[in-house]
Design an enzyme around this catalytic site. Structure first.
Site, PDB file in Angstrom:
ATOM      1  N   ASN A 156       0.798  -1.222   0.000  1.00 44.93           N
ATOM      2  CA  ASN A 156       0.000   0.000   0.000  1.00 44.93           C
ATOM      3  C   ASN A 156       0.835   1.279   0.000  1.00 44.93           C
ATOM      4  O   ASN A 156       0.406   2.305  -0.517  1.00 44.93           O
ATOM      5  CB  ASN A 156      -1.003  -0.006   1.159  1.00 44.93           C
ATOM      6  CG  ASN A 156      -0.342  -0.139   2.509  1.00 44.93           C
ATOM      7  OD1 ASN A 156       0.663  -0.832   2.662  1.00 44.93           O
ATOM      8  ND2 ASN A 156      -0.908   0.512   3.513  1.00 44.93           N
ATOM      9  N   GLU A 251       3.738  -4.353  12.229  1.00 46.97           N
ATOM     10  CA  GLU A 251       2.722  -3.326  11.991  1.00 46.97           C
ATOM     11  C   GLU A 251       1.613  -3.995  11.184  1.00 46.97           C
ATOM     12  O   GLU A 251       1.785  -4.282  10.001  1.00 46.97           O
ATOM     13  CB  GLU A 251       3.321  -2.143  11.223  1.00 46.97           C
ATOM     14  CG  GLU A 251       4.445  -1.421  11.938  1.00 46.97           C
ATOM     15  CD  GLU A 251       3.987  -0.643  13.149  1.00 46.97           C
ATOM     16  OE1 GLU A 251       2.757  -0.484  13.331  1.00 46.97           O
ATOM     17  OE2 GLU A 251       4.849  -0.203  13.926  1.00 46.97           O
ATOM     18  N   CYS A 286      -3.403   1.507   6.698  1.00 48.99           N
ATOM     19  CA  CYS A 286      -3.611   0.763   7.951  1.00 48.99           C
ATOM     20  C   CYS A 286      -4.470   1.541   8.942  1.00 48.99           C
ATOM     21  O   CYS A 286      -5.150   0.932   9.776  1.00 48.99           O
ATOM     22  CB  CYS A 286      -2.266   0.440   8.592  1.00 48.99           C
ATOM     23  SG  CYS A 286      -1.251  -0.680   7.609  1.00 48.99           S
TER      24      CYS A 286
END
Length: 480
Positions: A156, A251, A286
């Site tokens: 992303n 993460e 995220c």
């Protein structure tokens, strides 16, 4: 972009390499061929890891000015080649060009911050003569790299999330092997090209587009004692389980909430910002806004404003300068989002806007009162889909925020200082942003999650601390 039959090479240290095996990189928007990329052989992977291990000592012995000079060079070159790299991001990722340019600027800033931190990463002095038995003694505590880093990056943010792993490693003198996402390797390969221009020890940085099988072997390789992973939750926790004896930073994302309290003065501005950062980049962030909790006194007005704002989001060809919302990464994820929306509506959620898809393009979508137990209520959508609901009081709002098994960042729109500090104290997340969406991030601030969102922190200085270990030096016989 390389759309010829000749595959694009990868980087083993500062040397470009190729191999007989390759794969295609295609545009998520229209499936056009962007490039072919060579895949390292097992022998080439071993060569890169061996060089990484051999570079550990010379990398650790680099002076602060050498590390900073290399980082400054990367920052400068990213800026000089910004448009080329931005268009590469758009081509391989489908990210609208306006956001791709922003990502390149952020990556340049990340390396600049790392250069500055490399110059002041000095440790601390502690005088010990506070006790008579320690007269004339002082402790010098410095931090040293744990060892070479395996950096596994997602699709992303194919440049800046690589930068957040590479820049801190270079700043502390740790070799790093970058494994970019298979769908978006081109930005990381361009970064490898720029790093190869520096005077860093050869073999200190390699960029290898690898399959899952070969990456799995690296996860357990003892020569790579540090793993930094950004990506999906199942894969991340699986890595941590496999690499139980390594230092692992994860993460893993979440289903970010934003609370709009009754005291917020400009509801239209808040609605427009929430709409933008819940749908931009296809919602593939995220900390993209997913859950919107609004006080019942303003719920009706705010819901109407948010519905209008989401309807105004511009969607289409990501190379168009005016487009804000691009496609999702592939049709499989688009179909998943479509099914999650259908499930929520079937369970009783109200569809206020959107809900359709065409290929990889999912229409910006807003639902009201998504029932508990549905996947949109419980999981990370990772798409341009938001849900809104009302709450009675702050107790309820904070409880609902914390009901999620994720905890990355949360936004709270309030002007009350007491509300802000209470939210900071009670919300179980890595960051609480007052008067802002949870999607906002400055690259020098600490960034990371709690609960299912992961372990460890990024943000340049915080990542530098995370991938190093403290070592104390005792000095005696000093006239303090």
């Amino acid at each position: 972009m390389n759309t010829t039959a000749q595959p694009q090479g990868f980087w083993i240290g500062r040397h470009r390499a190729t191999s007989p095996e390759s794969f295609e990189v295609r545009s998520p928007y229209d499936d056009t061929l962007v490039a072919r990329v060579a895949v390292p052989t097992d022998e080439q992977v071993e060569q890169a890891v061996a060089q990484l291990a051999a570079a550990a000592r010379p990398a650790r012995e680099l002076s602060a000015h050498q590390r900073a000079a290399a980082l400054d060079h990367v920052s400068r070159r990213l800026t000089e080649r910004a448009e080329e790299i931005a268009r590469t991001i758009t081509a391989e990722n489908g990210k609208p060009i306006l956001w791709a340019r922003g990502e390149v600027a952020r990556a340049a800033s990340t390396f600049r911050w790392a250069a500055e931190e490399a110059r002041r990463f000095s440790g601390e002095l502690q005088r010990l003569d506070t006790d008579a038995a320690s007269t004339g003694r002082m402790a010098v505590t410095r931090r040293f790299p744990i060892g070479p880093v395996l950096a596994i990056a997602p699709f992303n943010f194919p440049l800046n999330l690589v930068a957040h792993k590479v820049a801190p490693a270079l700043a502390v003198g740790a070799p790093v092997l970058v494994k970019p996402a298979s769908s978006t390797p081109l930005s990381a390969l361009l970064l490898g090209e720029i790093i190869a221009e520096t005077d860093l020890p050869d073999g200190m940085v390699s960029v290898l587009p690898l399959s899952g099988r070969r990456t799995g072997a690296l996860v357990t390789d003892p020569r790579l004692p540090v793993i930094s992973f950004t990506g999906s939750e199942p894969v991340g926790w699986g890595i941590k389980q496999q690499a139980w004896n390594k230092h692992v930073t994860l993460e893993l994302g979440g289903n970010a909430a934003v609370v709009v309290h009754e005291d917020w003065p400009d509801l239209r501005a808040a609605a427009e910002r929430i709409a933008l950062y819940g749908t931009c980049q296809g919602g593939q962030v995220c900390v993209s806004v997913q859950r919107v909790l609004v006080h019942e006194r303003i719920a009706e007005e705010f819901t109407a404003l948010l519905t209008d704002a989401i309807g105004a989001m511009r969607q289409g060809d990501p190379t168009d300068e005016d487009v804000q919302v691009g496609p999702v990464i592939d049709e499989e994820n688009a179909a998943r989002l479509e099914s999650w929306i259908e499930e929520a509506v079937g369970a009783g959620a109200g569809l206020l806007h959107g809900g359709t898809r065409k290929g990889t393009t999912v229409e910006p979508t807003l639902l009201r009162d998504v029932p508990d137990g549905t996947r949109l209520a419980e999981e990370e959508a990772f798409g341009p889909v938001l849900e809104i609901s009302a709450y009675r009081d702050l107790d309820e709002a904070l409880a609902r925020v914390n009901s999620s098994r994720f905890g990355l960042q949360v936004g709270v729109y309030t002007t009350g200082i007491d509300t802000a500090f209470r939210a900071h104290r009670e919300i179980e997340a890595g960051g609480v942003l007052i008067g802002e969406v949870p999607t906002w991030r400055a690259d020098q601030m600490p960034y990371g999650g709690t609960k299912a969102s992961g372990v460890g922190r990024e943000g340049v200085r915080y990542a530098m601390e995370d991938i190093t270990e403290s070592r104390m030096l005792l000095l005696t016989g000093l006239a303090l």
